[in-house]
Every structure is written in C-alpha cells, then in structure tokens.
Design an enzyme around this catalytic site. Structure first.
Site, mmCIF file in Angstrom:
data_model
loop_
_atom_site.group_PDB
_atom_site.id
_atom_site.type_symbol
_atom_site.label_atom_id
_atom_site.label_comp_id
_atom_site.label_asym_id
_atom_site.label_seq_id
_atom_site.Cartn_x
_atom_site.Cartn_y
_atom_site.Cartn_z
ATOM 1 N N GLU A 119 2.235 45.448 -18.474
ATOM 2 C CA GLU A 119 1.576 44.868 -17.584
ATOM 3 C C GLU A 119 1.518 45.609 -16.099
ATOM 4 O O GLU A 119 0.161 45.759 -15.597
ATOM 5 C CB GLU A 119 2.080 43.424 -17.242
ATOM 6 C CG GLU A 119 2.089 42.517 -18.582
ATOM 7 C CD GLU A 119 0.706 42.511 -19.314
ATOM 8 O OE1 GLU A 119 -0.393 42.559 -18.487
ATOM 9 O OE2 GLU A 119 0.707 42.259 -20.481
ATOM 10 N N HIS A 170 -1.110 48.318 -16.498
ATOM 11 C CA HIS A 170 -2.470 47.900 -16.275
ATOM 12 C C HIS A 170 -2.881 48.118 -14.667
ATOM 13 O O HIS A 170 -3.939 48.560 -14.374
ATOM 14 C CB HIS A 170 -2.691 46.515 -16.755
ATOM 15 C CG HIS A 170 -2.969 46.153 -18.191
ATOM 16 N ND1 HIS A 170 -3.800 47.029 -18.821
ATOM 17 C CD2 HIS A 170 -2.273 45.472 -18.983
ATOM 18 C CE1 HIS A 170 -3.789 46.628 -20.287
ATOM 19 N NE2 HIS A 170 -2.929 45.643 -20.260
#
Length: 281
Positions: free
Chosen positions: A138, A141
């Site tokens: 995450e 990203h």
C-alpha cells in the site's frame, strides 16, 4: 452531414487521436520501475485529495483505539517508512496510521502520508512479515503515485470520450454515433483502465516486497500471503476483467523474486533491522 467508413476512420486518425495524444504526452512520466505513466495532477493536489478521503473514511468507519493492536500496526508501518528511499522525500513526513474496526480484508495508503489497516486484514495475516507485505504494497502505491496516475487516466478517458461525442455530432447518424460511443466506452474500460490498474498492482507488489526485505521482514512471506488469499478468496472474476492480478499470478511473481531479495533481507537483519512487532500482538 454523415460520414462513410473511410472518411470516419480518417477523421479519428487525423483529428481525434492527435488531440488525445497531445494530452497524454503533456502528462507523460516514468514510474519507479521504469514504466511509462501519466501524471496530470500536482503532489499538492493529490495530498489534498488523499487527506480528504482519509477524513471521510475516519468519519464513517469505527477506529480501533486499542493500544496493543495499534502498537503492532505502527511497529510494522514505521519499520517500512524508515526504509523509504530518500529520493521520494517521504521519510520525514508525519504519517498518520489508523486501525479500522471492520471485517473487510483490506488496507490502504493514500497521498498525504495516511495509512489505514482493517481489523479483517489483521485476522487474515499470520505474522508481522505478511502484514509488512500488505502495508509495504500500500505504501508503494503512494511512492509510485498510482492514485495520480489512475485519476489522470480517468480524466483523459472521460475527456476523450466527451470530445469524440462532440466531434461525431452531426457527422454520423444518431444510431451509429451511439454504437460507436458504446464500443469506445467498453474499449476504454477493458483495454485501458482495468489493465492500467493491474499494472499498478504488480508494480506495488514488487516495490512493496523490496521495501519489506530492506526493512528486515522476510520477503518469502509476500508469496505466502497471496497463496493464502487465493485459497480463502473463493471465486473471482477473470483476470482481464479485474483491477487486480489473479492471486496465482502474484504468488508466482513474488516467489520468483525471493532469491534476489534474501541477501537484502539477511543484510538488513545483520545491520540491526530486525523488527519484533509480533511480540506486541
């Protein structure tokens, strides 16, 4: 005036595609793994969007304030954040980390230094290394500006379809125009937007696995996590219709990278980067 097939094809070749191509060229950039990407929005704009989104999630989703669970998630997150390469300029950023009371097997990070982990994900992972694979993915990203790229892609696609609709008006019969716009819409969804998203997921997998190994988390657990997710995930849509790669694809790609990452992981441990987050559970 209606256009026949050949003039219509010439119209798209000489007018529509050059206009759309100019917009794409203006925002062209390179991702951390060397892939071409499209970034039309500034970091300031994306940080504002990320912060607003995070506040909205906090407003509608209960936050788990338990000391134990928060120490665990923060321990893993901070070990990863500490190894973000200086070139990204995000190490010193004051990251906000929250655990949400929700059974969804989910986690996310957004521009502006925000990380959210759902309790459903904490139940899914077996150890700190698997949680590091999730959070590292995450965070990656954010590092690769995938939110900006996805938003930019949607902006260009929407603008392109609106422009095509405008340019086709009075040039083709209404029924033909509707059919063309429908076909272009499906082509944009399955030929651009979804594959683009899948490429982001693959890139985040790779960057996240690099990050976790450098932080002293076992990179072998990344493929173990996705093997488990595949076993428990049940039925899933075909990969070409999904925004995420098939779990089996992720297991293979991440497993193939283990040999090159184990020396990095072992060096991290030898240099004292040996997180003990499991002890905080």
């Amino acid at each position: 005036m209606n256009l026949s097939a050949k003039p219509l094809a010439r119209f798209f070749r000489t007018t529509f595609f050059p206009l759309l191509g100019g917009a794409l060229l203006a925002g062209c950039a390179t991702s951390p793994t060397g892939e071409s990407t499209l970034l039309l929005n500034s970091p300031t704009q994306m940080n504002a969007i990320g912060e607003q989104s995070f506040e909205q999630i906090k407003a509608k989703t209960p936050i788990d304030s338990g000391d134990k669970v928060n120490r665990y998630v923060r321990c893993v997150s901070e070990a990863l954040i500490d190894r973000i390469p200086a070139s990204y300029g995000l190490q010193s950023e004051q990251w906000e980390i929250r655990v949400f009371k929700d059974d969804a097997v989910n986690a996310f990070a957004v521009p502006g230094g925000k990380i959210g982990v759902y309790t459903g994900m904490l139940k899914m992972v077996d150890n700190q290394d698997q949680l590091a694979a999730v959070i590292g993915h995450e965070i990656s990203h954010v590092l690769a500006q995938h939110s900006n790229a996805r938003l930019s892609q949607q902006q260009v696609t929407s603008t392109g379809l609106n422009l095509a609709n405008l340019l086709l008006t009075n040039r083709v019969e209404a029924g033909t125009q509707q059919a063309l716009m429908s076909a272009m819409g499906l082509g944009a969804e399955y030929g651009v937007i979804l594959p683009y998203s899948r490429s982001h997921e693959r890139e985040a997998d790779v960057l996240g696995q690099d990050l976790m190994a450098d932080a002293g988390f076992d990179p072998r657990e990344a493929s173990s996590l996705w093997r488990k997710m595949a076993a428990e995930g049940g039925s899933a849509p075909p990969e070409f219709m999904s925004t995420h790669p098939a779990p089996t694809s992720r297991v293979t790609i991440l497993g193939d990278r283990v040999n090159e990452l184990l020396p990095i992981y072992q060096q991290a441990r030898a240099q004292g980067r040996a997180p003990q987050c499991d002890a905080l559970r």
